[in-house]
Design a protein around this motif. Sequence first.
Motif, PDB file in Angstrom:
ATOM      1  N   ILE A  12       0.839  -1.200   0.000  1.00 36.66           N
ATOM      2  CA  ILE A  12       0.000   0.000   0.000  1.00 36.66           C
ATOM      3  C   ILE A  12       0.872   1.247   0.000  1.00 36.66           C
ATOM      4  N   LYS A  13       1.900   1.271   0.843  1.00 36.03           N
ATOM      5  CA  LYS A  13       2.784   2.447   0.894  1.00 36.03           C
ATOM      6  C   LYS A  13       3.537   2.619  -0.423  1.00 36.03           C
ATOM      7  N   ASP A  14       4.042   1.520  -0.986  1.00 30.23           N
ATOM      8  CA  ASP A  14       4.769   1.599  -2.259  1.00 30.23           C
ATOM      9  C   ASP A  14       3.856   2.086  -3.387  1.00 30.23           C
ATOM     10  N   THR A  15       2.620   1.620  -3.385  1.00 30.68           N
ATOM     11  CA  THR A  15       1.659   2.042  -4.403  1.00 30.68           C
ATOM     12  C   THR A  15       1.333   3.520  -4.244  1.00 30.68           C
ATOM     13  N   ALA A  16       1.100   3.945  -3.017  1.00 31.03           N
ATOM     14  CA  ALA A  16       0.822   5.361  -2.763  1.00 31.03           C
ATOM     15  C   ALA A  16       2.014   6.219  -3.173  1.00 31.03           C
ATOM     16  N   GLN A  31      -9.414   5.266  -2.066  1.00 30.18           N
ATOM     17  CA  GLN A  31     -10.001   4.309  -3.011  1.00 30.18           C
ATOM     18  C   GLN A  31      -9.084   4.124  -4.214  1.00 30.18           C
ATOM     19  N   GLU A  32      -8.546   5.217  -4.750  1.00 29.45           N
ATOM     20  CA  GLU A  32      -7.629   5.123  -5.896  1.00 29.45           C
ATOM     21  C   GLU A  32      -6.361   4.360  -5.520  1.00 29.45           C
ATOM     22  N   ILE A  33      -5.854   4.616  -4.320  1.00 28.78           N
ATOM     23  CA  ILE A  33      -4.644   3.917  -3.857  1.00 28.78           C
ATOM     24  C   ILE A  33      -4.950   2.439  -3.649  1.00 28.78           C
ATOM     25  N   ALA A  34      -6.080   2.133  -3.030  1.00 28.51           N
ATOM     26  CA  ALA A  34      -6.472   0.734  -2.815  1.00 28.51           C
ATOM     27  C   ALA A  34      -6.628   0.008  -4.148  1.00 28.51           C
ATOM     28  N   ASN A  40      -8.839  -4.030  -1.241  1.00 30.46           N
ATOM     29  CA  ASN A  40     -10.068  -3.250  -1.080  1.00 30.46           C
ATOM     30  C   ASN A  40      -9.829  -2.134  -0.062  1.00 30.46           C
ATOM     31  N   ARG A  41     -10.716  -1.154  -0.078  1.00 28.40           N
ATOM     32  CA  ARG A  41     -10.523   0.014   0.788  1.00 28.40           C
ATOM     33  C   ARG A  41     -10.567  -0.370   2.262  1.00 28.40           C
ATOM     34  N   THR A  42     -11.350  -1.374   2.601  1.00 27.31           N
ATOM     35  CA  THR A  42     -11.390  -1.849   3.985  1.00 27.31           C
ATOM     36  C   THR A  42     -10.016  -2.378   4.392  1.00 27.31           C
ATOM     37  N   GLY A  43      -9.379  -3.097   3.473  1.00 24.44           N
ATOM     38  CA  GLY A  43      -8.026  -3.598   3.738  1.00 24.44           C
ATOM     39  C   GLY A  43      -7.038  -2.471   3.944  1.00 24.44           C
ATOM     40  N   LEU A  44      -7.141  -1.452   3.109  1.00 23.07           N
ATOM     41  CA  LEU A  44      -6.263  -0.289   3.263  1.00 23.07           C
ATOM     42  C   LEU A  44      -6.477   0.359   4.633  1.00 23.07           C
ATOM     43  N   HIS A  45      -7.750   0.498   5.024  1.00 24.65           N
ATOM     44  CA  HIS A  45      -8.056   1.138   6.305  1.00 24.65           C
ATOM     45  C   HIS A  45      -7.670   0.270   7.502  1.00 24.65           C
ATOM     46  N   TYR A  46      -7.464  -1.013   7.284  1.00 22.35           N
ATOM     47  CA  TYR A  46      -6.957  -1.875   8.362  1.00 22.35           C
ATOM     48  C   TYR A  46      -5.542  -1.435   8.750  1.00 22.35           C
ATOM     49  N   TYR A  47      -4.741  -1.065   7.749  1.00 25.25           N
ATOM     50  CA  TYR A  47      -3.357  -0.657   7.992  1.00 25.25           C
ATOM     51  C   TYR A  47      -3.237   0.835   8.270  1.00 25.25           C
ATOM     52  N   PHE A  48      -4.056   1.622   7.614  1.00 24.70           N
ATOM     53  CA  PHE A  48      -4.010   3.078   7.755  1.00 24.70           C
ATOM     54  C   PHE A  48      -5.443   3.561   7.953  1.00 24.70           C
TER      55      PHE A  48
END
Length: 196
Positions: A12-16, A31-34, A40-48
């Motif tokens: 996620i960080k590398d993609t961002a 959403q664009e980063i996810a 999925n955005r829920t997965g992204l929000h698990y980490y950040f």
Amino acid sequence: MPLKNTGTEQLIKDTAKRLLFAEGKLHATTQEIADAAGVNRTGLHYYFRSRDQLVAAIFQDALQGLSQRLDECMLSGQPFKAKTERMIYVFLKELMAYPYEETFLITEINTYGKKLVANIQSAPVKTYLVEAATAMEEGLIDKTNPIHFLMNLFSLLSYPLIMAPLYKKMFKLTEKEFQQLLDERAQVIMNVLFRK
């Protein structure tokens, strides 16, 4: 609570970082980063928990990387001119790979203030400034406050990339032509800063 999958977190960080620094999508949504990371955005929000938390993590990584590269160059055992030439090479390589990183860092610092840069170590900078003063006494570079020398160096490195979209338009440059100018930039900077 189970341990977090740091591989996904890093993805996620590398993609961002790619979206923000390489592609210039400074306002990319979570959403664009996810989507770009394939999570999925829920997965992204698990980490950040929020976009601000993700941006803060990316900022700290970028600032830490910048400080590390700067320290390695400034504390190398090379003579001052060779050390400066190496610093130019290292920074131009990074700036060309991630042309929007400087814009991102400046924007975040101007938005959130000094607390973001509170942990920057200044010992390598102090060492480099002492060497700059010695180079001035030896006639290698013009005499001035050594801080001006270092600010000029960073400005000559960063400004053309920060202003790239305007310069391409103003000078009617293709991407290839602008890249050629950047390839010539290291020697131009050395010629501007050093007498001999």
